[in-house]
Design an enzyme around this catalytic site. Structure first.
Site, short mmCIF file in Angstrom:
data_model
loop_
_atom_site.label_atom_id
_atom_site.label_comp_id
_atom_site.label_asym_id
_atom_site.label_seq_id
_atom_site.Cartn_x
_atom_site.Cartn_y
_atom_site.Cartn_z
N CYS A 166 -0.57 4.29 2.12
CA CYS A 166 -0.35 3.75 3.42
C CYS A 166 0.95 4.21 3.99
CB CYS A 166 -0.83 2.63 3.73
SG CYS A 166 -2.26 1.85 3.15
N ASP A 167 1.96 3.46 3.15
CA ASP A 167 3.32 3.43 3.63
C ASP A 167 4.34 4.26 2.97
OD1 ASP A 167 2.24 1.65 5.45
OD2 ASP A 167 2.86 -0.06 4.25
N CYS B 9 0.70 -1.17 0.04
CA CYS B 9 0.03 -0.08 0.06
C CYS B 9 0.94 1.07 -0.02
CB CYS B 9 -0.81 0.01 1.16
SG CYS B 9 -2.09 1.39 1.41
P1 FAD Z 1 -10.95 -5.68 5.47
O1 FAD Z 1 -10.41 -4.77 6.32
O2 FAD Z 1 -10.37 -6.49 4.45
O3 FAD Z 1 -11.79 -6.45 6.46
C1 FAD Z 1 -12.77 -7.60 5.99
C2 FAD Z 1 -12.89 -8.59 7.06
O4 FAD Z 1 -13.95 -9.56 6.60
C3 FAD Z 1 -11.79 -9.34 7.69
O5 FAD Z 1 -11.71 -9.13 8.96
C4 FAD Z 1 -11.89 -10.87 7.40
O6 FAD Z 1 -11.71 -11.71 8.33
C5 FAD Z 1 -13.49 -10.77 7.09
N1 FAD Z 1 -14.08 -11.92 6.46
C6 FAD Z 1 -13.77 -12.07 5.07
N2 FAD Z 1 -14.54 -13.08 4.81
C7 FAD Z 1 -15.21 -13.51 5.47
C8 FAD Z 1 -16.31 -14.37 5.67
N3 FAD Z 1 -16.64 -15.29 4.50
N4 FAD Z 1 -17.16 -14.33 6.73
C9 FAD Z 1 -16.81 -13.79 7.97
N5 FAD Z 1 -15.69 -12.75 7.89
C10 FAD Z 1 -15.18 -12.53 6.65
N6 FAD Z 1 -5.50 2.02 4.81
C11 FAD Z 1 -5.22 3.19 5.49
O7 FAD Z 1 -6.38 3.91 5.30
N7 FAD Z 1 -4.05 3.47 5.79
C12 FAD Z 1 -3.04 2.47 6.27
O8 FAD Z 1 -2.05 3.10 6.72
C13 FAD Z 1 -3.15 1.27 5.67
N8 FAD Z 1 -2.25 0.34 5.61
C14 FAD Z 1 -2.45 -0.84 5.39
C15 FAD Z 1 -1.30 -1.84 5.35
C16 FAD Z 1 -1.68 -3.16 5.07
C17 FAD Z 1 -0.36 -4.23 5.23
C18 FAD Z 1 -2.62 -3.56 4.49
C19 FAD Z 1 -2.85 -5.04 4.08
C20 FAD Z 1 -3.79 -2.49 4.10
C21 FAD Z 1 -3.73 -1.26 4.69
N9 FAD Z 1 -4.49 -0.17 4.54
C22 FAD Z 1 -4.38 1.09 4.99
C23 FAD Z 1 -5.89 -0.69 3.78
C24 FAD Z 1 -7.14 -0.90 4.82
O9 FAD Z 1 -6.60 -1.63 5.68
C25 FAD Z 1 -8.18 -1.47 3.92
O10 FAD Z 1 -8.68 -0.58 2.94
C26 FAD Z 1 -9.36 -1.76 5.10
O11 FAD Z 1 -9.08 -2.24 5.94
C27 FAD Z 1 -10.62 -2.22 4.24
O12 FAD Z 1 -11.46 -2.42 5.27
P2 FAD Z 1 -12.70 -3.37 4.92
O13 FAD Z 1 -13.68 -3.27 6.09
O14 FAD Z 1 -13.59 -3.15 3.89
O15 FAD Z 1 -12.15 -4.95 4.65
#
Ligand code: FAD
Ligand code: NAP
Length: 311
Positions: free
Chosen positions: A137-138, A134
């Site tokens: 992010c980084d 990302c």
């Molecule tokens: P996710 O965070 O992906 O959460 C989805 C959740 O659904 C997960 O916990 C998973 O376990 C659960 N899940 C999936 N399938 C199922 C299922 N079938 N049944 C039950 N549960 C399920 N963004 C920033 O703004 N700033 C940053 O500094 C930043 N740094 C990042 C660093 C890293 C290493 C990564 C990987 C991402 C980073 N991001 C950052 C991006 C950010 O984390 C994502 O955009 C954000 O988390 C997306 O949120 P979400 O809720 O859509 O999905």
């Protein structure tokens, strides 16, 4: 029968839970197969979420207070994987990992996405310590330093360009000598003086020490020679998997409209093409893949669920 089932407990799912319960819905369950928090808990530091500005705090620290707040209005967490969701008449049925079934009047899918790994030696060892997926992010952690980007698609080239505004030098490493990205993006990258293209090369190893990444071993596919490259960070953009399995029916067709990459098509109110089914966060089309945006989607979808149930 639940008022709302939320699938996924990342920033989008948690925020949807906060807004639905604080908005008066009584029976809301968030199905999250692991601990709530989502992808951001893998991050070593977060500095682009407005209002959270604590140097050195990890993504895990950051999400800690979310849980306390989001569960305080009655949201319940069931630590189970949802296998599939389908619509039965006016209501939805969720099938859970233990084959149990749950009915809900509305569903918010917030299962997020997963950046693909390139499967390189050192990639896992140094993830979060010089290896990132990302740039938004980084990237800032590498201000005025030299970094590399891996990949030849739109994401890699766009992110390389983004990083070129922050870093002193960006090496763009790609395994072929042709890029998949849009011609205009390729042109822009080629015309950026501090981006150097290293094509027909693969990364054999990401090297480093206790301080993190300090170099790469590349293989030149034309000559077969190994080359050393000193850099402080490597950004890997070899594609993204959207976690869309739950919305696939038994016949493998999606229950709502998705685009060619499997991202769920929503309108500005996070409504999908299937009435009563909403989608928030990284899983949706055009998601900026940022916590602040996922949280915003979660709030929008929750407000829509409330109005959908009232009507
Ligand atoms: P996710 O965070 O992906 O959460 C989805 C959740 O659904 C997960 O916990 C998973 O376990 C659960 N899940 C999936 N399938 C199922 C299922 N079938 N049944 C039950 N549960 C399920 N963004 C920033 O703004 N700033 C940053 O500094 C930043 N740094 C990042 C660093 C890293 C290493 C990564 C990987 C991402 C980073 N991001 C950052 C991006 C950010 O984390 C994502 O955009 C954000 O988390 C997306 O949120 P979400 O809720 O859509 O999905
Ligand atoms: P992508 O198009 O699938 O590109 C992935 C790149 O990574 C490819 O160049 C591929 O090389 C390379 N790659 C894959 N596995 C690798 C490995 N193990 N080691 C080294 N290199 C590897 O992914 P994306 O760039 O994330 O884009 C996804 C989709 O979103 C694309 O259709 C893209 O057009 C779209 N997108 C559009 C925009 C935009 O329109 N502005 C922006 C971002 C993304 P090869 O080329 O050799 O296969």
């Amino acid at each position: 029968m639940l008022d709302c089932a939320i699938i996924g407990g990342g920033p989008a799912g948690l925020t949807a839970g906060l807004y639905t319960t604080r908005g008066g819905l009584k029976d809301v369950v968030m199905f999250e197969m692991g601990l709530p928090g989502g992808q951001i808990t893998q991050s070593s530091e977060i500095e682009n979420y407005p209002g959270f500005f604590q140097k050195g705090k990890s993504g895990m620290d950051f999400m800690d207070t979310w849980q306390e707040q989001c569960f305080s209005f009655g949201l319940r967490h069931e630590m189970k994987r949802v296998e599939r969701v389908s619509k039965k008449g006016r209501y939805f049925e969720l099938i859970l990992e233990d084959n149990s079934r749950v009915e809900a009047k509305s569903v918010i899918v917030a299962t997020g996405s997963t950046p693909k790994r390139a499967d390189i030696k050192g990639e896992d060892e140094f993830f979060g310590r010089g290896v990132s997926t990302c740039a938004t992010c980084d990237g800032f952690f590498y201000k005025d330093r030299e970094v590399a980007v891996l990949g030849g698609g739109d994401t890699a080239l766009e992110e390389a360009h983004y990083l070129s505004n922050i870093c002193s030098k960006v090496y763009l490493i790609h395994r072929r000598d042709e890029f998949r990205a849009a011609p205009s993006t390729i042109e822009r990258v080629k015309n950026t003086p501090n981006i150097e293209l290293l094509t027909s090369r693969t990364i054999e190893e990401i090297r480093g020490d206790s301080m993190g990444v300090n170099g790469l071993t590349l293989k030149n596919l034309n000559s077969g020679n190994l080359e050393n490259l000193d850099i402080d960070g490597i950004f890997i953009f070899v594609g993204h998997n959207v976690n869309n399995e739950v919305i696939k029916g038994e016949d493998e067709n999606f229950i709502c409209d998705v685009n060619e990459y499997g991202q769920v098509i929503v309108d500005l109110r996070m409504r999908t093409s299937l009435e009563g089914l909403f989608c928030a966060g990284d899983l949706r089309v055009d998601a900026p893949k940022q916590v602040v945006c996922a949280a915003g989607d979660g709030a929008t979808s929750a407000l829509e669920v409330i109005s959908y149930l009232q009507n």
